[in-house]
Design a protein around this motif. Structure first.
Motif, PDB file in Angstrom:
ATOM      1  N   ASN A 154       0.794  -1.287   0.035  1.00 39.83           N
ATOM      2  CA  ASN A 154      -0.015  -0.182   0.041  1.00 39.83           C
ATOM      3  C   ASN A 154       1.042   1.347  -0.052  1.00 39.83           C
ATOM      4  N   ARG A 158       0.969   4.088  -2.753  1.00 39.88           N
ATOM      5  CA  ARG A 158       0.566   5.699  -2.441  1.00 39.88           C
ATOM      6  C   ARG A 158       1.710   6.450  -2.773  1.00 39.88           C
ATOM      7  N   ALA A 178      -5.617   1.801  -7.436  1.00 42.52           N
ATOM      8  CA  ALA A 178      -4.901   2.953  -7.239  1.00 42.52           C
ATOM      9  C   ALA A 178      -5.402   4.098  -8.415  1.00 42.52           C
TER      10      ALA A 178
END
Length: 375
Positions: A154, A158, A178
């Motif tokens: 994750n 990000r 995403a």
């Protein structure tokens, strides 16, 4: 039954290893397809890219649902070949085009289906590439098995995407979605100075820019005098990874010719970079191949091998016997296969059968080095 299910149910791993428990499609593939269905339905022809598709489930699942002009990257050569064979059986040969992991794979793409790699460095390279070159409205639908996923994935996504959604788990699988790409970059190999060598490693290659302990034991065990190393009888670094064994042979034997091969596209790219960094690229040929299939029989005096044990995400001991047999075919009578392997695997009888008389040369707490002489 819907056409997607028909295609998925008919997938095979061939020409990769096939055995009970080794599957061509799993719950993570099906979840990625389900979670991306609405996005794909609205996508224009040529706007879908697929990355990390082991044997064609994502590519052909999307094609069976109507997608055309799919751009696909599979790292393993046998994965590419399995995709082609599966596409032919399903009548979907013209639905996709294979690409390397470069900007053209994702340029202008609006939907990216991604089977999450096991390596965070590999995910970093992929996410940066997509963020740099895909359409600003691109959506990545990335999935995997829960046992192979971590919260660090994750964080990697990000780093390049402003919005990340996490789907509920299903059948021990999960999808990360995403959006809003930013600050993309092209992949650059990690660099390290190891045992007097410059090593280069793109994300996802085995061991990264390091010397793993098995390969270290193999290099420490190789004798200073070796047969071969000529242009028509090169030393062979089989399943070369970053090319560290081939580079070691070429630098320790300054006039030697080396042939390094691996079926992983990332490994071959890394090995090329390693040879360039050491200034030995004129004497080391790096080839993407299934074993040493491109080499003629009885054409080599020395092969070095640290056999892989992953086929896609699956751990298997079925890859090494294929490589041993291929090495036996390529070695000249009296030629030698130097191998390092996890001692628990007890490969010596297989080496005796595939190559010839096999002797233990070294052993530590975990690994064994053997030399097998071609009959």
């Amino acid at each position: 039954m819907d056409p997607v299910s028909v295609v998925l149910d008919g997938l095979r791993r061939w020409p990769d290893v096939e055995a009970p428990g080794l599957v061509a499609v799993d719950a993570a593939d099906r979840l990625i397809l389900d979670e991306s269905a609405a996005l794909r339905a609205d996508a224009d022809a040529g706007s879908i890219a697929v990355i990390g598709d082991a044997f064609g489930a994502l590519t052909l699942g999307a094609a069976a649902a109507g997608a055309t002009g799919i751009r696909t990257h599979l790292d393993a050569l046998n994965g590419e070949r399995a995709l082609a064979a599966n596409a032919e059986r399903a009548g979907l040969e013209g639905s996709y085009r294979p690409f390397t992991l470069d900007p053209d794979l994702v340029r202008g793409a609006r939907v990216v289906l991604l089977r999450l790699p096991r390596s965070l460095a590999g995910l970093l390279d992929i996410a940066g590439l997509v963020a740099a070159h895909a359409d600003p409205g691109v959506v990545i639908v990335a999935g995997g098995r829960l046992k192979h996923m971590s919260l660090s994935m994750n964080d990697v996504l990000r780093e390049f995407f402003g919005r990340l959604d996490v789907t509920p788990a299903r059948q021990k699988s999960r999808v990360l979605v995403a959006r809003e790409p930013h600050d993309g970059r092209d992949p650059e190999p990690a660099a390290a100075h190891v045992e007097g060598l410059e090593v280069r490693a793109f994300g996802g290659v085995f061991a990264g820019p390091r010397l793993d302990i098995g390969t270290r034991l193999l290099l420490e065990s190789l004798p200073s005098e070796l047969r071969g190393g000529t242009a028509d009888d090169p030393f062979i670094d089989l399943a070369c990874g970053t090319g560290i064994v081939g580079a070691w042979l070429a630098t320790r034997h300054p006039h030697a010719h080396v042939y390094a091969c691996d079926q992983s596209a990332i490994a071959v790219k890394s090995a090329h970079a390693t040879m360039l960094a050491n200034g030995i690229d004129s004497r080391v040929e790096v080839v993407r191949d299934d074993g040493v299939a491109a080499r003629p029989a009885s054409s080599a005096s020395l092969i070095a091998l640290n056999p892989p044990f992953h086929s896609g995400a699956a751990v298997t001991d079925l890859l090494a016997p294929r490589l041993f047999a291929d090495a036996g075919r390529v070695l000249r009578p009296g030629g030698q296969l130097w191998s390092v392997w996890n001692s628990a695997l007890k490969y010596r009888p297989l080496l005796e059968k595939a190559v010839g008389p096999t002797q233990q040369v070294a052993r530590n707490a975990k690994f064994t080095v053997t030399v097998s002489t071609r009959r």
